[in-house]
Design a protein around this motif. Structure first.
Motif, PDB file in Angstrom:
ATOM      1  N   SER A  40       0.856  -1.180   0.000  1.00 54.68           N
ATOM      2  CA  SER A  40       0.000   0.000   0.000  1.00 54.68           C
ATOM      3  C   SER A  40       0.897   1.237   0.000  1.00 54.68           C
ATOM      4  O   SER A  40       1.349   1.686   1.045  1.00 54.68           O
ATOM      5  CB  SER A  40      -0.901   0.001   1.233  1.00 54.68           C
ATOM      6  N   VAL A  41       1.148   1.732  -1.196  1.00 54.44           N
ATOM      7  CA  VAL A  41       2.077   2.864  -1.307  1.00 54.44           C
ATOM      8  C   VAL A  41       1.303   4.151  -1.567  1.00 54.44           C
ATOM      9  O   VAL A  41       0.469   4.212  -2.467  1.00 54.44           O
ATOM     10  CB  VAL A  41       3.114   2.629  -2.431  1.00 54.44           C
ATOM     11  N   ASP A  42       1.586   5.164  -0.748  1.00 52.85           N
ATOM     12  CA  ASP A  42       1.059   6.521  -0.941  1.00 52.85           C
ATOM     13  C   ASP A  42       2.243   7.425  -1.270  1.00 52.85           C
ATOM     14  O   ASP A  42       3.290   7.340  -0.623  1.00 52.85           O
ATOM     15  CB  ASP A  42       0.401   7.038   0.347  1.00 52.85           C
ATOM     16  N   LEU A  43       2.044   8.264  -2.263  1.00 48.85           N
ATOM     17  CA  LEU A  43       3.141   9.156  -2.669  1.00 48.85           C
ATOM     18  C   LEU A  43       2.539  10.386  -3.331  1.00 48.85           C
ATOM     19  O   LEU A  43       1.537  10.277  -4.051  1.00 48.85           O
ATOM     20  CB  LEU A  43       4.031   8.407  -3.677  1.00 48.85           C
ATOM     21  N   ALA A  56      16.140  -1.297   0.217  1.00 42.52           N
ATOM     22  CA  ALA A  56      16.975  -2.454  -0.107  1.00 42.52           C
ATOM     23  C   ALA A  56      16.652  -2.960  -1.510  1.00 42.52           C
ATOM     24  O   ALA A  56      15.569  -2.694  -2.042  1.00 42.52           O
ATOM     25  CB  ALA A  56      16.727  -3.557   0.917  1.00 42.52           C
ATOM     26  N   SER A  57      17.579  -3.689  -2.063  1.00 48.64           N
ATOM     27  CA  SER A  57      17.351  -4.343  -3.342  1.00 48.64           C
ATOM     28  C   SER A  57      16.140  -5.270  -3.197  1.00 48.64           C
ATOM     29  O   SER A  57      16.047  -6.019  -2.229  1.00 48.64           O
ATOM     30  CB  SER A  57      18.609  -5.140  -3.704  1.00 48.64           C
ATOM     31  N   GLY A  58      15.206  -5.163  -4.131  1.00 44.68           N
ATOM     32  CA  GLY A  58      14.004  -5.988  -4.062  1.00 44.68           C
ATOM     33  C   GLY A  58      12.866  -5.353  -3.282  1.00 44.68           C
ATOM     34  O   GLY A  58      11.792  -5.951  -3.145  1.00 44.68           O
ATOM     35  N   SER A  59      13.062  -4.139  -2.779  1.00 41.59           N
ATOM     36  CA  SER A  59      11.999  -3.495  -1.978  1.00 41.59           C
ATOM     37  C   SER A  59      10.901  -2.897  -2.849  1.00 41.59           C
ATOM     38  O   SER A  59       9.885  -2.433  -2.322  1.00 41.59           O
ATOM     39  CB  SER A  59      12.592  -2.425  -1.056  1.00 41.59           C
ATOM     40  N   HIS A 231       9.986  -0.088   2.402  1.00 41.17           N
ATOM     41  CA  HIS A 231      10.264  -1.314   3.149  1.00 41.17           C
ATOM     42  C   HIS A 231       8.948  -2.032   3.393  1.00 41.17           C
ATOM     43  O   HIS A 231       7.961  -1.384   3.745  1.00 41.17           O
ATOM     44  CB  HIS A 231      10.952  -0.974   4.486  1.00 41.17           C
ATOM     45  N   ASP A 232       8.958  -3.336   3.190  1.00 43.51           N
ATOM     46  CA  ASP A 232       7.776  -4.141   3.487  1.00 43.51           C
ATOM     47  C   ASP A 232       6.548  -3.662   2.709  1.00 43.51           C
ATOM     48  O   ASP A 232       5.422  -3.684   3.218  1.00 43.51           O
ATOM     49  CB  ASP A 232       7.520  -4.103   5.004  1.00 43.51           C
ATOM     50  N   GLY A 233       6.776  -3.191   1.476  1.00 39.57           N
ATOM     51  CA  GLY A 233       5.658  -2.846   0.607  1.00 39.57           C
ATOM     52  C   GLY A 233       5.007  -1.502   0.863  1.00 39.57           C
ATOM     53  O   GLY A 233       3.981  -1.191   0.257  1.00 39.57           O
ATOM     54  N   VAL A 234       5.588  -0.721   1.761  1.00 40.39           N
ATOM     55  CA  VAL A 234       5.035   0.624   2.028  1.00 40.39           C
ATOM     56  C   VAL A 234       6.184   1.638   2.116  1.00 40.39           C
ATOM     57  O   VAL A 234       7.354   1.255   2.212  1.00 40.39           O
ATOM     58  CB  VAL A 234       4.227   0.674   3.361  1.00 40.39           C
TER      59      VAL A 234
END
Ligand code: ADP
Ligand code: MG
Length: 262
Positions: A40-43, A56-59, A231-234
């Motif tokens: 759940s990304v807010d930007l 991190a790589s893969g984040s 991190h962790d999808g957010v």
């Protein structure tokens, strides 16, 4: 569904996309199979602002940029670009992409075309700009990135740093509303990184709106209006470069930054 701004419901108005922003992501979710990358990304990206994604790589930094550019279809959430919801199924992705500049780690220039030919290709083919005008604009853009003397050269005759500056010129020549840059210096020899970062610093000073991800923390400090730690999808922590890079509050951010400094 748009929630009207200032609707008097504090919760929803806080989440409502601000249409004066260049880009607004709300609750963006993206998985690949069972791999939930963006939870759940807010930007929010304001005009003239430079937002730097770290993590991190893969984040999911590249995935986020690719979602914003509609190279990936989001599973949930909304993305608004210049006042329009671009995650709406009826949206013409090509038309949206034509108004965004995207630059990748690998420059992907066409080896059989001249530098100028690469820079003007989309102008001619996508934007239907007449050849003579495209050439003028291409040359002016090459001037701006300091490569006017390379207009007739082939990409292979240029250094990696020069090729990446051509790729940036190619992205900028159509006056995109936002420039998305995915680790654009990661493939370069260390001595070539500076010329690309200097160019981006100049574009930022000229008011170009940018979202980028980078491992160059010195550069991030210099250009970022906002740093977002994924991190962790957010976005786990966000703030000014001084806040997030200089005095991170979250344990995960601290751990990530301390690993970088090893
Ligand atoms: P970052 O840029 O932060 O290193 P990415 O966005 O490239 O991270 O990748 C995040 C995760 O999504 C990784 O686990 C990666 O393997 C996975 N991923 C990215 N793109 C794809 C794809 N097209 N198909 C399957 N998995 C993908
Ligand atoms: Mg990446």
């Amino acid at each position: 569904m748009n929630v009207p701004i200032g609707s008097g419901e504090p919760d929803s108005s806080e989440l409502a996309p601000d249409l004066s922003q260049v880009l607004t992501l709300r609750g963006v979710r993206k998985s690949f199979g069972s791999n939930l990358v963006l939870r759940s990304v807010d930007l929010d990206v304001a005009p003239g602002e430079c937002v730097v994604l770290i993590g991190a790589s893969g984040s999911g930094k590249s995935t986020l940029l690719r979602c914003a550019n509609l190279l990936e279809v989001v599973d949930d959430g909304t993305i608004h670009f210049a006042g329009q919801e671009i995650t709406h199924p009826a949206v013409d992705a090509d038309a949206v992409r034509a108004r965004m500049g995207m630059v990748f780690q690998s420059y992907n220039l066409f080896p059989h075309l001249s530098v100028l030919g690469n820079v003007t290709l989309a102008l001619r083919k996508v934007h239907r700009v007449p050849a003579s005008e495209a050439e003028q604009r291409g040359l002016a853009m090459l001037e701006r990135v300091g490569l006017a003397d390379k207009a007739t050269a082939r990409p292979d005759d240029l250094s990696g740093g020069q090729q990446q500056r051509v790729a940036i010129a190619r992205a900028m020549v159509s006056n995109p509303t936002v420039l998305l840059l995915d680790e654009v210096t990661s493939a370069l020899d260390p001595e070539l990184v500076g010329e690309v970062l200097d160019l981006l610093t100049e574009l930022k000073a000229e008011g170009v709106t940018m979202v980028l991800n980078t491992h160059e923390m010195g550069f991030a400090r210099e250009v970022a209006d906002e740093v977002c730690f994924l991190h962790d999808g957010v976005v786990h922590e966000r703030g000014s470069a001084a806040e997030v890079l200089g005095a991170p509050q979250q344990e995960r951010t601290q751990a990530f930054l301390s690993r970088l400094r090893l």
